[in-house]
Structure formats: structure tokens, C-alpha cells
Design a protein around this motif. Structure first.
Motif, short mmCIF file in Angstrom:
data_model
loop_
_atom_site.label_atom_id
_atom_site.label_comp_id
_atom_site.label_asym_id
_atom_site.label_seq_id
_atom_site.Cartn_x
_atom_site.Cartn_y
_atom_site.Cartn_z
N VAL A 195 31.13 19.55 64.50
CA VAL A 195 30.68 20.04 65.81
C VAL A 195 30.45 21.54 65.70
O VAL A 195 30.93 22.18 64.76
CB VAL A 195 31.74 19.78 66.93
N VAL A 196 29.72 22.08 66.65
CA VAL A 196 29.60 23.53 66.74
C VAL A 196 30.81 24.04 67.53
O VAL A 196 30.97 23.70 68.70
CB VAL A 196 28.31 23.96 67.43
N PRO A 197 31.70 24.80 66.90
CA PRO A 197 32.94 25.20 67.59
C PRO A 197 32.68 26.21 68.69
O PRO A 197 31.79 27.07 68.58
CB PRO A 197 33.77 25.80 66.47
N ARG A 198 33.47 26.13 69.74
CA ARG A 198 33.38 27.11 70.82
C ARG A 198 34.16 28.36 70.50
O ARG A 198 33.96 29.41 71.12
CB ARG A 198 33.89 26.49 72.12
N ALA A 199 35.08 28.26 69.55
CA ALA A 199 35.86 29.41 69.11
C ALA A 199 36.08 29.31 67.61
O ALA A 199 36.16 28.21 67.06
CB ALA A 199 37.20 29.47 69.84
N ALA A 200 36.15 30.45 66.95
CA ALA A 200 36.40 30.51 65.52
C ALA A 200 37.62 31.39 65.29
O ALA A 200 37.65 32.55 65.71
CB ALA A 200 35.19 31.06 64.78
N ILE A 201 38.63 30.85 64.63
CA ILE A 201 39.91 31.54 64.43
C ILE A 201 40.13 31.75 62.94
O ILE A 201 39.95 30.83 62.14
CB ILE A 201 41.06 30.70 65.00
N ALA A 202 40.51 32.95 62.57
CA ALA A 202 40.83 33.27 61.18
C ALA A 202 42.29 33.66 61.08
O ALA A 202 42.78 34.48 61.85
CB ALA A 202 39.95 34.41 60.68
N LEU A 230 37.07 40.11 64.88
CA LEU A 230 36.55 40.58 63.60
C LEU A 230 35.13 40.04 63.47
O LEU A 230 34.93 38.85 63.23
CB LEU A 230 37.43 40.08 62.45
N THR A 231 34.15 40.90 63.66
CA THR A 231 32.75 40.47 63.71
C THR A 231 32.14 40.32 62.33
O THR A 231 32.64 40.86 61.33
CB THR A 231 31.90 41.47 64.51
N ALA A 232 31.00 39.61 62.29
CA ALA A 232 30.25 39.48 61.04
C ALA A 232 29.79 40.85 60.56
O ALA A 232 29.82 41.14 59.36
CB ALA A 232 29.07 38.54 61.24
N ALA A 233 29.36 41.69 61.49
CA ALA A 233 28.91 43.04 61.12
C ALA A 233 30.05 43.83 60.49
O ALA A 233 29.85 44.55 59.51
CB ALA A 233 28.37 43.76 62.35
N GLN A 281 29.40 34.64 65.65
CA GLN A 281 29.21 36.04 65.31
C GLN A 281 30.52 36.78 65.06
O GLN A 281 30.50 37.92 64.61
CB GLN A 281 28.43 36.75 66.43
N ALA A 282 31.64 36.12 65.36
CA ALA A 282 32.91 36.82 65.20
C ALA A 282 34.06 35.83 65.07
O ALA A 282 34.00 34.71 65.59
CB ALA A 282 33.17 37.76 66.39
N TRP A 283 35.08 36.28 64.35
CA TRP A 283 36.34 35.56 64.29
C TRP A 283 37.28 36.11 65.34
O TRP A 283 37.26 37.30 65.64
CB TRP A 283 37.02 35.75 62.92
#
Length: 297
Positions: A195-202, A230-233, A281-283
Motif C-alpha cells: 500500500v502507499v503508506p500515510r506515514a513513514a517512520i524511521a 528527516l526530509t529527503a532533501a 518526502q520525509a521520515w
């Protein structure tokens, strides 16, 4: 009655002690590199075992001082210990010298406990979330919602393993980093999230170290890091800075955890590659993880 948990990873050893109300009495991490050199012969190296044994003896003493006997500490070991041919012998020595009984847990159990601990205190809303745990020996990727795991996969790309294989511990060349990135991309080729996650956790040391550096910390502040972005940029910027730095400069750049300075670049590559595949775009960084899950088990 207080409870204590120890997480024995490929790179770090972590101790958590909580009271009956779940308040943290002690939370400590040490980078000992137990899994360093494991790929060469498939065994823990003597100097790494000695460093780990010293840390575990200290942890047993700290837990006992806070009211948890060594035999009651919940100590678990993960990726490197599942692969090391001499793990059982080493942990028998640990038990005889410290009183700690170490359980080498399966990948499925590691994922379950990491998920439970990693999402703790983040206040996630409804919908599926992705959790990424780039450890020293492997990277765990988990998709879940609430307390339930929907899927998990483990990739044989870890920060220590990749650093040893591609970068080394001195100055890093752009060519070496390009080879590392190509290897990560090849390893992840064909991987699709259900699925496309609504949140990404690292979780784990790379994420918390880079989040702390992004916040400008020189002394680690767990409360500020937990839930930080923590963003991709930011990952691209830190990758460039770490690539150009000497070993001494890397330690200054990640002053909150200089012991991770040599492996954090490989971890940043993993986090960025997984973030791109998650189409985020971000963790959201979690300072918690396996040790919190173990205490709640």
C-alpha cells in the motif's frame, strides 16, 4: 517493579529500564560493532566480543542498581547473532560472566517487537504506516496499522555490512559511494509496498543521529528527536557533506554519536532509497524501537 530490556544489534547495544508506570529510568546506547568483520569468516571477532561483553556487564550492573536482577533482564539479539557461527558460545559466556540470558530472536519476532516499540508515542492517525529499521547487518521494512503488522521484509543491506563492503573507514570516494548506491538499488529492485503508506517512520541509529544533527544538537536530546522530521532533501545534503568529509570531520558533523560517523553515510543511502520507494518526502523519526517492544512483550 522496574523492567529492563537489552537490544544486541550488529552495531549497537542498547539498554532500557522503565518503572511500573512506563517512565524511563535509564536509556543508553553504545556502539561496539559486534557484527564488524562477520562477513569475512562468519564469526564474531574476539575484540568485538570483548567490547560487547564489557558493555553487557556494565548494563547488567546498571539494571541491578535500578532494581532489575540480571536474570530478569529481557535481552535479545538480532541479525548478526542469527548469522554468527559462534553466537551460542558467546552468549553462554555472557550468561556465565554477567547473569544475562540472551535470546536470539527470529526475523519475524524482531519485526513485531520493532513495530510495537517504534510507533510508541508517535500518536499515529488511522491508515497504514511504513517503518524502516536500517540496522548494522540488515534492514527491516514493516507495513502495519495500529498494533497489527500487514507485511514485513528483511533486506541483507545493513550500515556496517555496506560500509565494510564498499566504503571502508577512511576517506570515501564518489566512485565507492556510487557502487554502494547501485548495490542498494539492485537489492531493492522489484520491491513494491503493498500500500502507499500515510506515514513513514524511521528508527535506529542512522535516523536518530541524522535527525539530531539536523536539529543542531551536540548533546543528544531523545525527546526532541522522537517525532522529528528527516526530509529527503536533508538526507541528500547530509550524504554530500559526509562524502566530502575526512573521518575526523565526519565525527564532528555527527557529534551526538561520533561512534556512528563511519556508518551513517551508508544508512543515509538506505533511508533515501526506501523513502523514494514509499513515495514520501520525509521520515518521521522514532527514538524508540526494538527495546521498547521487548519491554512491552
Amino acid at each position: 517493579m522496574p523492567r529492563a530490556a537489552i537490544d544486541i544489534g550488529s552495531n549497537s547495544l542498547l539498554l532500557l529500564v522503565q518503572d511500573d508506570a512506563g517512565q524511563v529510568l535509564h536509556d543508553e546506547a553504545r556502539v561496539v560493532g559486534l557484527g564488524r568483520g562477520l562477513g569475512e569468516r562468519g564469526v564474531f571477532r574476539p575484540e568485538r566480543m570483548e567490547a560487547a561483553l564489557t558493555a553487557l556487564a556494565d548494563y547488567a550492573g546498571r539494571a541491578q542498581a535500578l532494581g532489575v536482577a540480571p536474570s530478569d533482564v529481557r535481552a535479545v539479539a538480532t541479525s548478526a547473532s542469527r548469522r554468527a557461527l559462534n553466537a551460542a558460545t558467546f552468549y553462554a559466556t555472557v550468561k556465565s560472566k554477567t547473569g544475562l540470558r540472551v535470546e536470539v530472536i527470529s526475523g519475524d519476532e524482531e519485526a513485531r517487537l520493532t513495530w510495537v516499540g517504534g510507533i510508541d508515542g508517535l500518536g499515529l492517525g488511522p491508515g497504514p504506516a511504513l517503518l524502516c529499521d536500517p540496522g548494522g547487518g540488515s534492514t527491516e521494512v514493516i507495513v502495519g496499522e495500529g498494533p497489527h503488522i500487514r507485511s514485513r521484509v528483511s533486506f541483507e543491506i545493513g550500515t556496517v555490512r555496506l560500509t565494510e563492503q564498499f566504503l571502508g573507514f577512511g576517506n570515501v570516494s564518489p566512485t565507492a559511494l556510487a557502487r554502494l548506491r547501485a548495490h542498494v538499488d539492485t537489492t531493492l529492485a522489484g520491491f513494491e509496498l503493498p500500500v502507499v503508506p500515510r506515514a513513514a517512520i524511521a528508527v535506529a541509529g542512522t535516523a536518530t543521529t541524522l535527525a539530531a544533527a539536523e536539529l543542531g544538537q551536540t548533546t543528544y536530546d531523545a525527546k526532541a528527536v522522537h517525532g522529528a522530521t528527516l526530509t529527503a532533501a536533508a538526507l541528500r545534503t547530509w550524504s554530500d557533506r559526509l562524502l566530502e568529509a575526512t573521518p575526523e570531520e565526519r565525527r564532528r558533523l555527527v557529534a551526538v554519536s561520533p561512534e556512528r560517523a563511519d556508518t551513517v553515510l551508508a544508512g543515509a543511502v538506505i533511508l533515501l532509497a526506501m523513502l523514494e520507494r514509499a513515495r514520501r518526502q520525509a521520515w518521521r523519526v522514532s527514538d524508540r524501537g526494538l527495546r521498547f517492544g521487548v519491554i512491552r512483550r
